[in-house]
Design an enzyme around this catalytic site. Structure first.
Site, PDB file in Angstrom:
ATOM      1  N   SER A  52       0.648  -1.155  -0.030  1.00 16.62           N
ATOM      2  CA  SER A  52       0.003  -0.059   0.013  1.00 16.62           C
ATOM      3  C   SER A  52       0.803   1.301   0.052  1.00 16.62           C
ATOM      4  O   SER A  52       1.580   1.583  -0.791  1.00 16.62           O
ATOM      5  CB  SER A  52      -1.240  -0.094   1.199  1.00 16.62           C
ATOM      6  OG  SER A  52      -1.993   0.728   1.028  1.00 16.62           O
ATOM      7  N   HIS A  81      -4.107  -1.764  -4.473  1.00 14.46           N
ATOM      8  CA  HIS A  81      -5.632  -2.074  -4.233  1.00 14.46           C
ATOM      9  C   HIS A  81      -6.594  -1.550  -5.661  1.00 14.46           C
ATOM     10  O   HIS A  81      -7.567  -1.362  -5.464  1.00 14.46           O
ATOM     11  CB  HIS A  81      -6.147  -1.115  -3.218  1.00 14.46           C
ATOM     12  CG  HIS A  81      -5.440  -1.174  -1.904  1.00 14.46           C
ATOM     13  ND1 HIS A  81      -5.034  -2.287  -1.028  1.00 14.46           N
ATOM     14  CD2 HIS A  81      -4.856  -0.124  -1.049  1.00 14.46           C
ATOM     15  CE1 HIS A  81      -4.232  -2.057  -0.090  1.00 14.46           C
ATOM     16  NE2 HIS A  81      -4.131  -0.401  -0.111  1.00 14.46           N
TER      17      HIS A  81
END
Length: 255
Positions: A129, A164
Protein backbone atom coordinates in the site's frame (compact mmCIF):
# COMPACT_ATOMS: atom_id res chain seq x y z
CA UNK A 1 36.97 -5.19 -8.46
CA UNK A 2 33.96 -5.89 -6.23
CA UNK A 3 30.73 -6.75 -8.01
CA UNK A 4 28.08 -4.02 -8.02
CA UNK A 5 25.05 -5.30 -6.05
CA UNK A 6 21.71 -5.54 -7.78
CA UNK A 7 19.24 -2.88 -6.69
CA UNK A 8 15.93 -4.56 -5.95
CA UNK A 9 12.54 -3.62 -4.61
CA UNK A 10 9.22 -5.44 -4.33
CA UNK A 11 5.66 -4.12 -4.46
CA UNK A 12 3.22 -6.15 -2.39
CA UNK A 13 -0.54 -6.48 -2.77
CA UNK A 14 -0.76 -8.31 0.54
CA UNK A 15 1.27 -9.75 3.36
CA UNK A 16 1.03 -10.40 7.07
CA UNK A 17 -1.46 -7.58 7.72
CA UNK A 18 -4.22 -8.86 5.42
CA UNK A 19 -3.38 -12.45 4.38
CA UNK A 20 -3.52 -15.58 6.49
CA UNK A 21 -1.45 -17.88 4.27
CA UNK A 22 1.83 -15.95 4.46
CA UNK A 23 2.68 -16.68 0.84
CA UNK A 24 3.77 -13.19 -0.16
CA UNK A 25 5.89 -12.76 2.98
CA UNK A 26 7.57 -16.11 2.35
CA UNK A 27 8.22 -15.02 -1.23
CA UNK A 28 9.84 -11.81 0.00
CA UNK A 29 12.10 -13.72 2.39
CA UNK A 30 13.08 -15.99 -0.50
CA UNK A 31 14.46 -12.95 -2.35
CA UNK A 32 16.94 -12.13 0.42
CA UNK A 33 20.68 -12.38 -0.08
CA UNK A 34 21.06 -14.67 2.94
CA UNK A 35 19.21 -17.69 4.34
CA UNK A 36 18.44 -15.86 7.60
CA UNK A 37 17.87 -12.23 6.63
CA UNK A 38 17.58 -9.25 8.93
CA UNK A 39 14.17 -7.75 8.24
CA UNK A 40 13.33 -4.23 9.39
CA UNK A 41 9.67 -3.20 9.55
CA UNK A 42 9.06 0.53 9.06
CA UNK A 43 5.54 1.45 10.30
CA UNK A 44 5.82 5.22 9.73
CA UNK A 45 2.77 5.46 7.46
CA UNK A 46 0.49 4.19 10.24
CA UNK A 47 2.02 6.50 12.85
CA UNK A 48 3.96 3.53 14.29
CA UNK A 49 0.67 1.89 15.30
CA UNK A 50 1.52 -0.57 18.14
CA UNK A 51 -0.93 -3.23 16.96
CA UNK A 52 0.58 -3.17 13.48
CA UNK A 53 4.08 -3.58 14.92
CA UNK A 54 2.98 -6.52 17.04
CA UNK A 55 1.32 -8.11 14.03
CA UNK A 56 4.60 -7.90 12.10
CA UNK A 57 6.69 -9.28 14.96
CA UNK A 58 4.26 -12.14 15.54
CA UNK A 59 4.34 -13.09 11.85
CA UNK A 60 8.09 -12.81 11.32
CA UNK A 61 9.36 -14.26 14.59
CA UNK A 62 7.88 -17.54 13.38
CA UNK A 63 9.96 -17.35 10.18
CA UNK A 64 13.67 -17.96 9.49
CA UNK A 65 14.73 -14.34 9.87
CA UNK A 66 15.78 -11.74 12.44
CA UNK A 67 12.97 -9.17 12.60
CA UNK A 68 13.35 -5.62 13.88
CA UNK A 69 11.36 -2.39 13.86
CA UNK A 70 12.31 1.22 13.11
CA UNK A 71 10.03 3.64 15.01
CA UNK A 72 10.33 7.31 14.12
CA UNK A 73 7.54 8.94 16.13
CA UNK A 74 9.45 7.99 19.28
CA UNK A 75 12.88 7.79 17.76
CA UNK A 76 15.58 6.17 19.89
CA UNK A 77 18.61 6.22 17.54
CA UNK A 78 20.89 9.15 16.77
CA UNK A 79 21.87 9.81 13.16
CA UNK A 80 24.94 7.56 13.21
CA UNK A 81 23.13 4.67 14.88
CA UNK A 82 20.17 5.05 12.54
CA UNK A 83 22.43 4.77 9.51
CA UNK A 84 24.26 1.76 10.95
CA UNK A 85 20.96 0.03 11.73
CA UNK A 86 19.36 0.55 8.32
CA UNK A 87 22.45 -0.36 6.32
CA UNK A 88 22.76 -3.60 8.27
CA UNK A 89 19.35 -4.83 7.09
CA UNK A 90 18.84 -7.38 4.32
CA UNK A 91 15.17 -6.42 3.84
CA UNK A 92 13.33 -3.20 4.66
CA UNK A 93 9.57 -3.84 4.80
CA UNK A 94 7.37 -0.71 4.81
CA UNK A 95 3.82 -0.89 6.09
CA UNK A 96 0.62 0.76 4.91
CA UNK A 97 -0.92 4.01 6.03
CA UNK A 98 -0.65 7.55 4.69
CA UNK A 99 1.81 7.93 1.80
CA UNK A 100 2.17 11.73 2.03
CA UNK A 101 2.80 11.65 5.77
CA UNK A 102 5.28 8.79 5.35
CA UNK A 103 7.39 10.75 2.88
CA UNK A 104 7.34 13.89 5.02
CA UNK A 105 8.46 12.09 8.18
CA UNK A 106 11.19 10.16 6.35
CA UNK A 107 12.61 13.38 4.92
CA UNK A 108 12.55 15.10 8.30
CA UNK A 109 14.69 12.30 9.75
CA UNK A 110 16.88 11.70 6.70
CA UNK A 111 15.50 8.19 6.25
CA UNK A 112 14.86 8.82 2.55
CA UNK A 113 18.59 9.30 1.96
CA UNK A 114 19.50 6.25 4.02
CA UNK A 115 17.05 4.06 2.11
CA UNK A 116 18.60 5.17 -1.18
CA UNK A 117 22.00 4.21 0.19
CA UNK A 118 20.73 0.84 1.41
CA UNK A 119 19.11 0.21 -1.99
CA UNK A 120 22.37 0.96 -3.78
CA UNK A 121 24.14 -1.49 -1.45
CA UNK A 122 21.77 -4.35 -2.24
CA UNK A 123 19.16 -4.19 0.52
CA UNK A 124 15.77 -5.42 -0.72
CA UNK A 125 13.15 -2.71 -0.25
CA UNK A 126 9.49 -3.72 -0.18
CA UNK A 127 6.11 -2.78 1.16
CA UNK A 128 2.36 -2.84 0.92
CA UNK A 129 0.00 0.00 0.00
CA UNK A 130 1.74 3.23 1.11
CA UNK A 131 4.80 1.01 1.50
CA UNK A 132 4.58 0.24 -2.22
CA UNK A 133 3.67 3.78 -3.31
CA UNK A 134 6.69 5.39 -1.70
CA UNK A 135 9.37 3.87 -3.96
CA UNK A 136 8.05 5.31 -7.24
CA UNK A 137 8.15 8.79 -8.77
CA UNK A 138 4.45 9.19 -8.06
CA UNK A 139 1.46 7.24 -6.82
CA UNK A 140 -2.29 6.97 -6.56
CA UNK A 141 -3.41 7.66 -3.00
CA UNK A 142 -6.13 8.67 -0.57
CA UNK A 143 -3.61 10.41 1.70
CA UNK A 144 -5.64 13.61 1.42
CA UNK A 145 -9.07 11.99 1.77
CA UNK A 146 -10.52 11.46 -1.73
CA UNK A 147 -8.57 9.38 -4.22
CA UNK A 148 -6.06 11.50 -6.07
CA UNK A 149 -2.60 11.51 -7.62
CA UNK A 150 0.56 12.27 -5.67
CA UNK A 151 3.42 13.29 -7.99
CA UNK A 152 5.95 12.62 -5.24
CA UNK A 153 8.01 9.67 -4.05
CA UNK A 154 11.58 8.48 -3.65
CA UNK A 155 11.89 7.82 -7.39
CA UNK A 156 13.76 4.54 -6.98
CA UNK A 157 11.21 2.93 -9.30
CA UNK A 158 10.58 4.85 -12.53
CA UNK A 159 6.95 5.79 -13.10
CA UNK A 160 4.01 5.48 -10.76
CA UNK A 161 2.25 2.89 -8.57
CA UNK A 162 -1.39 2.22 -7.75
CA UNK A 163 -2.24 -0.29 -4.96
CA UNK A 164 -5.63 -1.95 -4.23
CA UNK A 165 -6.47 -1.80 -7.93
CA UNK A 166 -9.32 -4.29 -7.68
CA UNK A 167 -10.48 -3.95 -4.09
CA UNK A 168 -11.29 -0.28 -3.54
CA UNK A 169 -14.06 1.48 -5.50
CA UNK A 170 -12.79 4.17 -7.81
CA UNK A 171 -9.15 3.12 -7.82
CA UNK A 172 -9.06 1.74 -11.35
CA UNK A 173 -10.77 4.57 -13.26
CA UNK A 174 -9.11 7.29 -11.20
CA UNK A 175 -5.59 5.92 -11.75
CA UNK A 176 -6.17 5.35 -15.46
CA UNK A 177 -7.37 8.94 -15.82
CA UNK A 178 -4.34 10.27 -13.94
CA UNK A 179 -2.01 8.36 -16.27
CA UNK A 180 -3.96 9.31 -19.41
CA UNK A 181 -3.90 13.02 -18.59
CA UNK A 182 -0.25 13.07 -17.54
CA UNK A 183 -0.98 13.80 -13.87
CA UNK A 184 1.01 10.65 -13.18
CA UNK A 185 3.56 8.91 -15.39
CA UNK A 186 2.90 5.43 -16.73
CA UNK A 187 3.26 2.82 -14.04
CA UNK A 188 2.21 -0.32 -12.24
CA UNK A 189 -1.19 -1.24 -10.81
CA UNK A 190 -1.39 -4.06 -8.26
CA UNK A 191 -4.46 -6.05 -7.46
CA UNK A 192 -4.58 -7.48 -3.95
CA UNK A 193 -2.70 -10.76 -3.80
CA UNK A 194 0.09 -9.83 -6.22
CA UNK A 195 3.80 -9.37 -5.64
CA UNK A 196 6.11 -7.71 -8.17
CA UNK A 197 9.91 -7.70 -8.02
CA UNK A 198 11.98 -5.05 -9.81
CA UNK A 199 15.72 -5.25 -10.40
CA UNK A 200 17.46 -2.03 -11.35
CA UNK A 201 14.04 -0.58 -12.16
CA UNK A 202 12.93 -3.42 -14.45
CA UNK A 203 10.31 -6.09 -13.61
CA UNK A 204 12.01 -9.46 -13.02
CA UNK A 205 9.33 -11.50 -11.24
CA UNK A 206 5.58 -11.33 -10.68
CA UNK A 207 3.63 -13.69 -8.42
CA UNK A 208 0.13 -14.10 -7.11
CA UNK A 209 -1.39 -15.86 -4.11
CA UNK A 210 -4.89 -15.86 -5.64
CA UNK A 211 -5.85 -17.23 -9.08
CA UNK A 212 -7.48 -14.08 -10.45
CA UNK A 213 -5.16 -11.35 -9.08
CA UNK A 214 -3.23 -9.42 -11.72
CA UNK A 215 -0.41 -6.94 -12.13
CA UNK A 216 -0.88 -4.33 -14.86
CA UNK A 217 1.38 -1.97 -16.74
CA UNK A 218 -0.76 1.14 -17.26
CA UNK A 219 0.26 3.56 -20.03
CA UNK A 220 -1.30 6.56 -21.76
CA UNK A 221 -3.01 6.14 -25.10
CA UNK A 222 -4.18 8.53 -27.80
CA UNK A 223 -7.36 8.92 -25.77
CA UNK A 224 -6.53 11.44 -23.04
CA UNK A 225 -9.45 10.41 -20.81
CA UNK A 226 -8.31 6.89 -19.97
CA UNK A 227 -5.22 4.70 -20.27
CA UNK A 228 -4.32 1.27 -21.59
CA UNK A 229 -3.81 -1.70 -19.26
CA UNK A 230 -1.29 -4.39 -20.16
CA UNK A 231 -1.64 -7.48 -17.94
CA UNK A 232 1.66 -8.94 -16.73
CA UNK A 233 1.77 -12.75 -16.34
CA UNK A 234 2.05 -13.79 -12.69
CA UNK A 235 3.21 -17.19 -11.51
CA UNK A 236 1.09 -18.72 -8.73
CA UNK A 237 2.45 -19.16 -5.23
CA UNK A 238 1.67 -22.51 -3.62
CA UNK A 239 0.96 -22.77 0.11
CA UNK A 240 3.32 -24.95 2.10
CA UNK A 241 0.62 -25.70 4.67
CA UNK A 242 -2.89 -24.33 5.34
CA UNK A 243 -3.18 -21.43 7.75
CA UNK A 244 -6.25 -19.65 9.09
CA UNK A 245 -7.35 -16.68 6.99
CA UNK A 246 -7.78 -13.30 8.61
CA UNK A 247 -8.10 -9.82 7.24
CA UNK A 248 -6.98 -6.74 9.09
CA UNK A 249 -5.78 -3.45 7.77
CA UNK A 250 -4.05 -0.97 10.07
CA UNK A 251 -5.64 2.38 10.83
CA UNK A 252 -5.47 4.79 7.90
CA UNK A 253 -4.08 2.24 5.45
CA UNK A 254 -3.56 3.71 1.97
CA UNK A 255 -3.64 4.38 0.26
Amino acid sequence: MAAVPQRRLALLGGGFSIDGDGLLDDWVLGQARTSRPRVCFVPTASGDAPGYVEQFLSAFRARPCDPGVLPLFRRELDDAALRTFLLAQDIVYVGGGNTANLLAVWRAHGVDRLLREAYDRGTLLCGISAGANCWAEGSHTDSFGPLTHLPDGLGLLPGSVCPHYDSEPGRRPSYRTAVATGALPAGWALEDGVGALFTDGRPTDAVTRTPRARLYRVEPDDDTTTAVEHPVPCRPLTPAAPRSEHRHRPPGTDE
